[in-house]
Design a protein around this motif. Structure first.
Motif, PDB file in Angstrom:
ATOM      1  N   UNK A   1       0.463  -1.009   0.024  1.00 24.63           N
ATOM      2  CA  UNK A   1       0.376  -0.170  -0.205  1.00 24.63           C
ATOM      3  C   UNK A   1       0.638   1.518   0.374  1.00 24.63           C
ATOM      4  N   UNK A   2       2.224   0.949   0.236  1.00 24.65           N
ATOM      5  CA  UNK A   2       3.034   2.670  -0.352  1.00 24.65           C
ATOM      6  C   UNK A   2       2.992   2.973  -1.281  1.00 24.65           C
ATOM      7  N   UNK A   3       2.806   4.030  -1.521  1.00 25.75           N
ATOM      8  CA  UNK A   3       3.838   4.837  -3.271  1.00 25.75           C
ATOM      9  C   UNK A   3       4.419   3.876  -3.648  1.00 25.75           C
ATOM     10  N   UNK A   4       4.531   3.712  -4.959  1.00 24.59           N
ATOM     11  CA  UNK A   4       5.979   3.438  -5.983  1.00 24.59           C
ATOM     12  C   UNK A   4       5.754   4.362  -6.748  1.00 24.59           C
ATOM     13  N   UNK A   5       5.211   5.559  -7.165  1.00 26.69           N
ATOM     14  CA  UNK A   5       4.901   6.692  -7.516  1.00 26.69           C
ATOM     15  C   UNK A   5       6.445   7.998  -7.046  1.00 26.69           C
ATOM     16  N   UNK A   6       6.615   8.567  -7.591  1.00 29.69           N
ATOM     17  CA  UNK A   6       7.082   9.839  -6.935  1.00 29.69           C
ATOM     18  C   UNK A   6       7.979  11.148  -7.463  1.00 29.69           C
ATOM     19  N   UNK A   7       6.492  12.078  -7.879  1.00 29.55           N
ATOM     20  CA  UNK A   7       7.781  12.810  -8.385  1.00 29.55           C
ATOM     21  C   UNK A   7       8.799  13.603  -8.084  1.00 29.55           C
ATOM     22  N   UNK A   8       9.290  14.119  -8.990  1.00 27.96           N
ATOM     23  CA  UNK A   8      10.798  14.648  -8.850  1.00 27.96           C
ATOM     24  C   UNK A   8      10.870  15.950  -9.405  1.00 27.96           C
ATOM     25  N   UNK A   9      11.238  16.930  -8.857  1.00 36.25           N
ATOM     26  CA  UNK A   9      11.051  17.992  -9.480  1.00 36.25           C
ATOM     27  C   UNK A   9      12.618  19.000  -8.578  1.00 36.25           C
ATOM     28  N   UNK A  10      13.100  19.753  -9.797  1.00 33.88           N
ATOM     29  CA  UNK A  10      14.726  20.796  -9.203  1.00 33.88           C
ATOM     30  C   UNK A  10      14.011  22.130  -9.387  1.00 33.88           C
TER      31      UNK A  10
END
Length: 136
Positions: A6-15
């Motif tokens: 149930x933990x997230x598997x997609x993580x938006x990553x921004x710089x």
């Protein structure tokens, strides 16, 4: 793909040019929680993780070394969608903090209630009640 309980598997990553300002806006105005921030000797943010609900976004300062930093160099703004329980309360908080609102809370044809904001570096953040993949 492996299950994660149930933990997230997609993580938006921004710089960001100013990752500290982005962290401040996301935590102060938009309800995120700072989970981890790792700084370089020069004070840049090498890596940060912020949570909202059971999701996380990763961010850092532009100009770093490595393959990801090189791939992201000159990248345009990104869009991130965040599921929230109370769109109106979060919108009011964002307005109080001076966040640029692109769309006020709006009932959508597909049943969600959403609002949209832009951060200081052009990324578009959408907040709504629609939860992709949720039974309903």
């Amino acid at each position: 793909m492996a299950g994660t309980g149930g933990a997230p598997t997609i993580f938006p990553t921004l710089l960001y040019d100013d990752a500290r300002a982005a962290i401040s806006m996301l935590t102060g105005a938009l309800g995120f929680t700072e989970e981890a921030v790792y700084e370089g000797e020069d004070g840049s943010v090498l890596h940060a993780e912020l949570s909202c609900g059971n999701g996380r976004v990763m961010l850092g300062s532009k100009g770093g070394a490595g393959v990801f930093a090189g791939a992201m160099a000159g990248a345009g703004p990104s869009g991130v969608y965040v599921v929230v329980d109370d769109v109106d309360v979060l919108h009011a908080r964002a307005v109080e903090h001076g966040v640029e609102i692109l769309m006020p809370p709006t009932d959508q044809d597909y049943g969600s209630r959403d609002f949209m904001a832009r951060d200081a570096e052009g990324n578009v953040w959408s907040f709504g009640t629609y939860a992709p993949g949720a039974a309903g």
